[in-house]
Design an enzyme around this catalytic site. Structure first.
Site, PDB file in Angstrom:
ATOM      1  N   ASP A  76       0.870  -1.166   0.000  1.00 49.81           N
ATOM      2  CA  ASP A  76       0.000   0.000   0.000  1.00 49.81           C
ATOM      3  C   ASP A  76       0.913   1.223   0.000  1.00 49.81           C
ATOM      4  O   ASP A  76       1.801   1.339   0.845  1.00 49.81           O
ATOM      5  CB  ASP A  76      -0.974   0.024   1.173  1.00 49.81           C
ATOM      6  CG  ASP A  76      -2.182   0.889   0.818  1.00 49.81           C
ATOM      7  OD1 ASP A  76      -2.927   0.504  -0.108  1.00 49.81           O
ATOM      8  OD2 ASP A  76      -2.354   1.959   1.408  1.00 49.81           O
ATOM      9  N   TYR A 161       1.773   9.115 -10.327  1.00 47.10           N
ATOM     10  CA  TYR A 161       2.290  10.483 -10.214  1.00 47.10           C
ATOM     11  C   TYR A 161       3.728  10.623 -10.714  1.00 47.10           C
ATOM     12  O   TYR A 161       4.325  11.702 -10.576  1.00 47.10           O
ATOM     13  CB  TYR A 161       2.209  10.939  -8.745  1.00 47.10           C
ATOM     14  CG  TYR A 161       0.797  10.971  -8.195  1.00 47.10           C
ATOM     15  CD1 TYR A 161      -0.011  12.089  -8.373  1.00 47.10           C
ATOM     16  CD2 TYR A 161       0.269   9.879  -7.505  1.00 47.10           C
ATOM     17  CE1 TYR A 161      -1.309  12.123  -7.873  1.00 47.10           C
ATOM     18  CE2 TYR A 161      -1.026   9.894  -7.008  1.00 47.10           C
ATOM     19  CZ  TYR A 161      -1.807  11.018  -7.195  1.00 47.10           C
ATOM     20  OH  TYR A 161      -3.097  11.047  -6.708  1.00 47.10           O
ATOM     21  N   ASP A 162       4.297   9.575 -11.287  1.00 48.01           N
ATOM     22  CA  ASP A 162       5.704   9.629 -11.717  1.00 48.01           C
ATOM     23  C   ASP A 162       6.036  10.826 -12.618  1.00 48.01           C
ATOM     24  O   ASP A 162       7.105  11.419 -12.462  1.00 48.01           O
ATOM     25  CB  ASP A 162       6.101   8.326 -12.424  1.00 48.01           C
ATOM     26  CG  ASP A 162       6.341   7.187 -11.440  1.00 48.01           C
ATOM     27  OD1 ASP A 162       6.470   7.462 -10.231  1.00 48.01           O
ATOM     28  OD2 ASP A 162       6.397   6.028 -11.882  1.00 48.01           O
TER      29      ASP A 162
HETATM   30  P1  ITT Z   1      -3.593  -2.110  -5.612  1.00 50.66           P
HETATM   31  O1  ITT Z   1      -4.439  -1.607  -4.458  1.00 50.66           O
HETATM   32  O2  ITT Z   1      -4.308  -3.083  -6.463  1.00 50.66           O
HETATM   33  O3  ITT Z   1      -2.237  -2.567  -5.162  1.00 50.66           O
HETATM   34  P2  ITT Z   1      -3.450   0.716  -6.298  1.00 50.66           P
HETATM   35  O4  ITT Z   1      -2.818   1.456  -7.446  1.00 50.66           O
HETATM   36  O5  ITT Z   1      -4.871   1.065  -5.944  1.00 50.66           O
HETATM   37  O6  ITT Z   1      -3.308  -0.848  -6.600  1.00 50.66           O
HETATM   38  P3  ITT Z   1      -2.665   1.734  -3.716  1.00 50.66           P
HETATM   39  O7  ITT Z   1      -4.015   1.618  -3.138  1.00 50.66           O
HETATM   40  O8  ITT Z   1      -1.494   1.354  -2.879  1.00 50.66           O
HETATM   41  O9  ITT Z   1      -2.542   0.868  -5.045  1.00 50.66           O
HETATM   42  O10 ITT Z   1      -2.499   3.229  -4.242  1.00 50.66           O
HETATM   43  C1  ITT Z   1      -1.273   3.620  -4.673  1.00 50.66           C
HETATM   44  C2  ITT Z   1      -1.426   4.887  -5.491  1.00 50.66           C
HETATM   45  O11 ITT Z   1      -0.346   5.772  -5.127  1.00 50.66           O
HETATM   46  C3  ITT Z   1      -1.228   4.591  -6.962  1.00 50.66           C
HETATM   47  O12 ITT Z   1      -2.459   4.324  -7.615  1.00 50.66           O
HETATM   48  C4  ITT Z   1      -0.561   5.855  -7.451  1.00 50.66           C
HETATM   49  O13 ITT Z   1      -1.531   6.857  -7.650  1.00 50.66           O
HETATM   50  C5  ITT Z   1       0.304   6.252  -6.259  1.00 50.66           C
HETATM   51  N1  ITT Z   1       1.629   5.604  -6.345  1.00 50.66           N
HETATM   52  C6  ITT Z   1       2.123   4.621  -5.540  1.00 50.66           C
HETATM   53  N2  ITT Z   1       3.346   4.247  -5.940  1.00 50.66           N
HETATM   54  C7  ITT Z   1       3.639   5.009  -7.011  1.00 50.66           C
HETATM   55  C8  ITT Z   1       4.745   5.084  -7.880  1.00 50.66           C
HETATM   56  O14 ITT Z   1       5.789   4.273  -7.743  1.00 50.66           O
HETATM   57  N3  ITT Z   1       4.716   5.976  -8.856  1.00 50.66           N
HETATM   58  C9  ITT Z   1       3.661   6.802  -9.029  1.00 50.66           C
HETATM   59  N4  ITT Z   1       2.555   6.782  -8.288  1.00 50.66           N
HETATM   60  C10 ITT Z   1       2.541   5.882  -7.267  1.00 50.66           C
END
Ligand code: ITT
Length: 200
Positions: A76, A161-162
């Site tokens: 997460d 957000y990369d």
């Molecule tokens: P899962 O729950 O299925 O794992 P998710 O994308 O919904 O997928 P999260 O709930 O952990 O995952 O939300 C993470 C969000 O944070 C993701 O959708 C991006 O918007 C941001 N994020 C996390 N890691 C990132 C990264 O390495 N680069 C860019 N944005 C990132």
């Protein structure tokens, strides 16, 4: 011989985000056979109703453990922006109003920061990894990457957000640096290397 087991274990990653899965696979190499959530339970989803990264990771783990007795890892993660008091944080994937719509999320972020300049645009990515082994033992790992939010998008790599996140010490965004360089400094890369050190 190092004395460590050379057996390759199965790891189910409790994610539906294929970019995360690709990054985790690349960092782990061949030491684990890695599957995504939908490989174990087609169409599986969960409501991320937690108030913390840990609560949401636990929701993902519990959803998957109904379908497998193998090791499960949940990631997460999110972006925490200083000028927004740490938002979007746990709400990063739905910040723009539509879950998983990265385009909208970035538009919303840039709009929220339009009057914020220079050093006040500081932010960090955070990643919480929750690992549960075959016996139900739980271990946590975390990683963080500090930087700032650019005024506009740069690059097409990565996800989320990369394109607007510029890590400290870098003059390019995370979407411009390529997977290997991103993994070397990212929140997820750091947390995953802790995982590799901590779980055998
Ligand atoms: P899962 O729950 O299925 O794992 P998710 O994308 O919904 O997928 P999260 O709930 O952990 O995952 O939300 C993470 C969000 O944070 C993701 O959708 C991006 O918007 C941001 N994020 C996390 N890691 C990132 C990264 O390495 N680069 C860019 N944005 C990132």
């Amino acid at each position: 011989m190092t004395g460590h087991s050379t057996e390759t274990r199965k790891l189910i990653v409790a994610t539906n985000n294929r970019h995360k899965l690709d990054e985790i696979r690349a960092i782990l190499g061949t030491s684990w056979i890695v599957f995504g959530a939908s490989d174990v339970a087609a169409g599986i989803s969960w409501d991320e109703t937690g108030h913390t990264f840990l609560e949401n990771a636990r929701i993902k783990i519990n959803a998957l453990r109904r379908h497998t007795t193998d090791c499960v890892l949940a990631d997460d993660s999110g972006l925490c922006v200083d000028a927004l008091d740490g938002q979007p944080g746990v709400h990063s994937s739905s910040f723009g109003g539509v879950e998983g719509d990265h385009q909208r999320n970035v538009d919303h972020l840039l709009a929220a920061l339009k009057d914020v300049h220079g050093e006040r645009r500081g932010a960090h990515f955070y990643c919480l990894l929750l690992f549960v082994d075959e016996s139900g033992n739980e271990t946590r790992f975390e990683g963080r990457c500090d930087g700032h939010i650019a005024m506009e998008r740069h690059g097409t790599g990565g996800f989320g957000y990369d394109p607007v996140f510029v890590p400290d010490g870098s003059d390019v965004s995370m979407a411009e640096m390529g997977d290997e360089r991103k993994n070397a400094i990212s929140h997820r890369g750091r947390a995953m290397r802790e995982f590799i050190r901590g779980v055998r």
